[in-house]
Design an enzyme around this catalytic site. Structure first.
Site, short mmCIF file in Angstrom:
data_model
loop_
_atom_site.label_atom_id
_atom_site.label_comp_id
_atom_site.label_asym_id
_atom_site.label_seq_id
_atom_site.Cartn_x
_atom_site.Cartn_y
_atom_site.Cartn_z
N TYR A 230 47.20 38.85 41.63
CA TYR A 230 47.88 37.73 42.30
C TYR A 230 48.59 36.75 41.07
CZ TYR A 230 43.46 35.00 41.44
OH TYR A 230 42.48 34.44 40.86
N LYS B 171 47.52 32.30 35.73
CA LYS B 171 47.50 33.69 35.47
C LYS B 171 49.06 34.12 35.43
CE LYS B 171 43.10 35.16 35.45
NZ LYS B 171 42.33 35.61 34.28
C1 HXC Z 1 36.67 22.54 44.03
C2 HXC Z 1 35.68 22.29 41.76
C3 HXC Z 1 34.70 23.53 41.95
C4 HXC Z 1 34.92 23.98 43.29
C5 HXC Z 1 34.43 22.77 40.05
N1 HXC Z 1 35.36 21.88 40.70
N2 HXC Z 1 33.94 23.56 40.97
N3 HXC Z 1 36.47 21.70 42.73
N4 HXC Z 1 35.43 23.43 44.50
N5 HXC Z 1 33.98 25.01 43.54
C6 HXC Z 1 36.03 20.70 39.98
C7 HXC Z 1 34.95 19.72 39.53
O1 HXC Z 1 34.91 18.89 40.72
C8 HXC Z 1 35.69 19.16 38.27
O2 HXC Z 1 36.97 18.02 38.90
C9 HXC Z 1 36.44 20.20 37.46
O3 HXC Z 1 36.50 21.17 38.61
C10 HXC Z 1 35.81 20.70 36.57
O4 HXC Z 1 34.43 21.01 36.87
P1 HXC Z 1 33.13 20.93 35.80
O5 HXC Z 1 32.11 21.62 36.41
O6 HXC Z 1 33.19 19.81 35.34
O7 HXC Z 1 33.85 21.94 34.68
P2 HXC Z 1 33.53 22.98 33.74
O8 HXC Z 1 32.20 22.83 33.41
O9 HXC Z 1 34.52 23.11 32.73
O10 HXC Z 1 33.66 24.35 34.41
C11 HXC Z 1 34.87 24.92 34.81
C12 HXC Z 1 34.86 25.64 36.14
C13 HXC Z 1 33.69 26.81 36.21
C14 HXC Z 1 36.30 26.56 36.19
C15 HXC Z 1 34.57 24.65 37.21
O11 HXC Z 1 33.63 27.38 37.52
C16 HXC Z 1 33.50 27.63 35.06
O12 HXC Z 1 32.95 27.26 33.99
N6 HXC Z 1 34.05 28.77 35.13
C17 HXC Z 1 33.98 29.89 34.23
C18 HXC Z 1 33.65 31.18 34.48
C19 HXC Z 1 34.55 31.78 35.71
O13 HXC Z 1 35.02 30.82 36.64
N7 HXC Z 1 34.33 32.88 36.05
C20 HXC Z 1 35.19 33.66 37.12
C21 HXC Z 1 36.74 34.09 36.72
S1 HXC Z 1 36.92 35.24 37.83
P3 HXC Z 1 36.74 16.48 38.84
O14 HXC Z 1 37.96 15.95 39.03
O15 HXC Z 1 35.49 16.30 39.80
O16 HXC Z 1 36.36 16.36 37.36
C22 HXC Z 1 38.47 35.47 38.19
C23 HXC Z 1 39.00 36.50 39.01
C24 HXC Z 1 40.13 36.46 39.76
O17 HXC Z 1 39.41 34.69 37.74
C25 HXC Z 1 40.37 37.80 40.57
C26 HXC Z 1 39.51 38.10 41.58
C27 HXC Z 1 39.79 39.36 42.32
P1 NAP Z 2 32.82 35.80 33.71
O1 NAP Z 2 31.82 36.86 33.53
O2 NAP Z 2 32.69 34.73 34.65
O3 NAP Z 2 34.01 35.75 32.63
C1 NAP Z 2 34.57 34.32 32.10
C2 NAP Z 2 34.19 34.30 30.66
O4 NAP Z 2 34.93 33.33 30.30
C3 NAP Z 2 32.46 33.80 30.50
O5 NAP Z 2 31.99 34.44 29.43
C4 NAP Z 2 32.77 32.45 29.95
O6 NAP Z 2 31.86 31.76 29.39
C5 NAP Z 2 34.18 32.26 29.50
N1 NAP Z 2 34.71 30.95 29.44
C6 NAP Z 2 35.04 30.31 30.50
N2 NAP Z 2 35.84 29.13 30.35
C7 NAP Z 2 35.83 29.10 28.78
C8 NAP Z 2 36.24 28.19 27.91
N3 NAP Z 2 36.63 26.97 28.11
N4 NAP Z 2 36.00 28.45 26.56
C9 NAP Z 2 35.56 29.78 26.23
N5 NAP Z 2 35.06 30.64 26.98
C10 NAP Z 2 35.04 30.41 28.43
O7 NAP Z 2 33.84 36.60 34.97
P2 NAP Z 2 34.58 37.90 34.75
O8 NAP Z 2 34.87 38.59 35.98
O9 NAP Z 2 34.00 38.87 33.62
O10 NAP Z 2 36.15 37.60 34.43
C11 NAP Z 2 36.66 38.08 33.06
C12 NAP Z 2 38.20 38.01 33.34
O11 NAP Z 2 38.66 39.15 34.27
C13 NAP Z 2 38.83 36.84 33.53
O12 NAP Z 2 40.03 36.75 32.84
C14 NAP Z 2 39.32 37.04 35.05
O13 NAP Z 2 40.11 36.30 35.54
C15 NAP Z 2 39.46 38.44 34.87
N6 NAP Z 2 39.51 38.93 36.47
C16 NAP Z 2 38.23 39.44 36.80
C17 NAP Z 2 38.13 40.01 37.95
C18 NAP Z 2 36.78 40.40 38.72
O14 NAP Z 2 36.90 40.87 39.85
N7 NAP Z 2 35.64 40.46 38.03
C19 NAP Z 2 39.39 40.41 38.75
C20 NAP Z 2 40.52 40.26 38.15
C21 NAP Z 2 40.66 39.31 37.03
P3 NAP Z 2 31.36 30.48 29.14
O15 NAP Z 2 30.92 29.92 30.81
O16 NAP Z 2 29.91 30.57 28.45
O17 NAP Z 2 32.26 29.64 28.64
#
Ligand code: HXC
Ligand code: NAP
Length: 282
Positions: A148, A163
């Site tokens: 996307y 992205k």
């Molecule tokens: C709405 C949300 C939310 C949710 C958090 N927020 N979760 N808002 N819905 N589900 C808001 C909070 O209220 C806050 O806003 C702000 O986001 C930051 O949240 P924190 O928890 O304080 O931030 P932080 O600890 O930095 O966490 C970041 C995060 C969290 C992105 C919110 O999910 C995370 O740590 N993610 C890392 C791993 C991850 O997401 N992996 C998946 C990647 S998969 P306010 O305004 O209240 O401060 C991917 C695949 C794509 O990308 C393709 C798939 C096919």
């Molecule tokens: P994941 O396990 O949640 O990986 C995300 C990683 O990023 C975690 O190790 C997390 O570690 C790290 N991270 C997040 N915020 C960070 C920050 N501020 N600083 C440093 N590290 C940070 O998910 P995943 O599925 O393996 O995803 C990996 C990549 O693949 C991502 O770019 C995602 O968008 C892409 N992707 C995944 C899928 C899927 O279906 N799995 C599909 C398309 C694309 P901490 O939380 O400890 O920081």
């Protein structure tokens, strides 16, 4: 399929390398001889991944850092390179994402995802790119995006926007830094089950629906992504730059194609309907 020492003498930084797809790429690179540096915010997964790489006979080091913070990224690279030696490859894999209606996004929510994905990718790329230019190193970058990035997607607006920016960064720098021998490519995976992604993005029955959208009939596997990431870092890909390689079992093509929804039905039924529409032979 790869020679076991393919990546010997190389050193790669994988952001978010403690979990999910980042971990899979780090493990595979190490298996093929590369020295690995990984970073993320939580120490436990980073420690565990490095321990697993070491147990398998590889070399890996970690540092806890937040990629949103340029100063922290700089410090992390200094700390890592003191242990690994010069890094010559970067995988921008760290990401943040969640499902949310766009009208309900708080400024902090938008900020958080865009800072991790777009700023984080820029911070790491620039920090290493500067070093490579100075050291005359032919570095390579792989940016993990998703399909996307060019399609856009409802309910993950901050991630889609970020992205898309990362993809533009990949193509822009591929041209700008080609003169230094630095390559940048992107990989666009479709759904690959990981705890980080699926716990945030596949609520309720969504997993079943997502599976049904994939013409290949299955989700991707982390090892498939890792092997593609090996190729793009390898000498075989020396002339590949500015490219985005999709790895999604044809998922995104299907969603944009008028009649491709037929593939969701049993083929025999589809053929029966199509045949029933054929003009009768005179
Ligand atoms: C709405 C949300 C939310 C949710 C958090 N927020 N979760 N808002 N819905 N589900 C808001 C909070 O209220 C806050 O806003 C702000 O986001 C930051 O949240 P924190 O928890 O304080 O931030 P932080 O600890 O930095 O966490 C970041 C995060 C969290 C992105 C919110 O999910 C995370 O740590 N993610 C890392 C791993 C991850 O997401 N992996 C998946 C990647 S998969 P306010 O305004 O209240 O401060 C991917 C695949 C794509 O990308 C393709 C798939 C096919
Ligand atoms: P994941 O396990 O949640 O990986 C995300 C990683 O990023 C975690 O190790 C997390 O570690 C790290 N991270 C997040 N915020 C960070 C920050 N501020 N600083 C440093 N590290 C940070 O998910 P995943 O599925 O393996 O995803 C990996 C990549 O693949 C991502 O770019 C995602 O968008 C892409 N992707 C995944 C899928 C899927 O279906 N799995 C599909 C398309 C694309 P901490 O939380 O400890 O920081």
């Amino acid at each position: 399929m790869y020679q076991s020492d393919l990546l010997a003498g190389r050193t790669f930084l994988v952001t978010g390398g403690g979990t999910g797809l980042g971990r899979a790429m780090a493990m595979r690179y190490a298996e093929l001889g590369a020295t690995i540096a990984i970073c993320g915010r939580r120490t436990a997964p980073l420690e565990a991944t490095c321990a697993d790489i070491a147990a398998a006979g590889g070399k890996a080091h970690w540092v806890s850092t937040d990629v949103r913070d340029m100063e922290a990224v700089e410090a992390a690279i200094v700390e890592l390179e003191a242990k690994t030696g010069p890094i010559d490859g970067l995988v921008n894999n760290a990401a943040g994402n969640f499902l949310c209606a766009s009208e309900d996004l708080s400024p902090g929510a938008f900020d958080s995802v865009v800072k991790i994905v777009l700023y984080g990718t820029f911070n790491c790329t620039q920090a290493l790119g500067k070093r490579w230019i100075e050291r005359d190193t032919q570095g390579a970058v792989i940016n993990i995006v998703t399909t996307y990035a060019w399609m856009g997607s409802a309910f993950v607006l901050p991630s889609a926007a970020a992205k898309a920016g990362v993809l533009a960064m990949t193509r822009s720098l591929a041209v700008e830094w080609a003169t230094y021998g630095i390559r940048l490519n992107a990989i666009a995976p479709g759904p690959i089950p990981t705890e980080g992604a699926f716990s945030r993005l596949m609520a309720g029955g969504m997993e079943k629906e997502a599976l049904a959208r994939i013409p290949a009939g299955r989700f991707g596997r982390p090892d498939e992504l890792a092997d593609l990431a090996v190729y793009l870092m390898s000498p075989a890909a020396q002339w590949v730059t500015g490219e985005v390689v999709t790895l999604d079992g044809a998922e995104w093509l299907k969603s944009g194609q008028e009649f491709s929804g037929f593939t969701s039905h049993p083929r025999a039924n589809v053929k029966a309907v199509l045949n029933s529409m054929r003009p009768k032979k005179k």
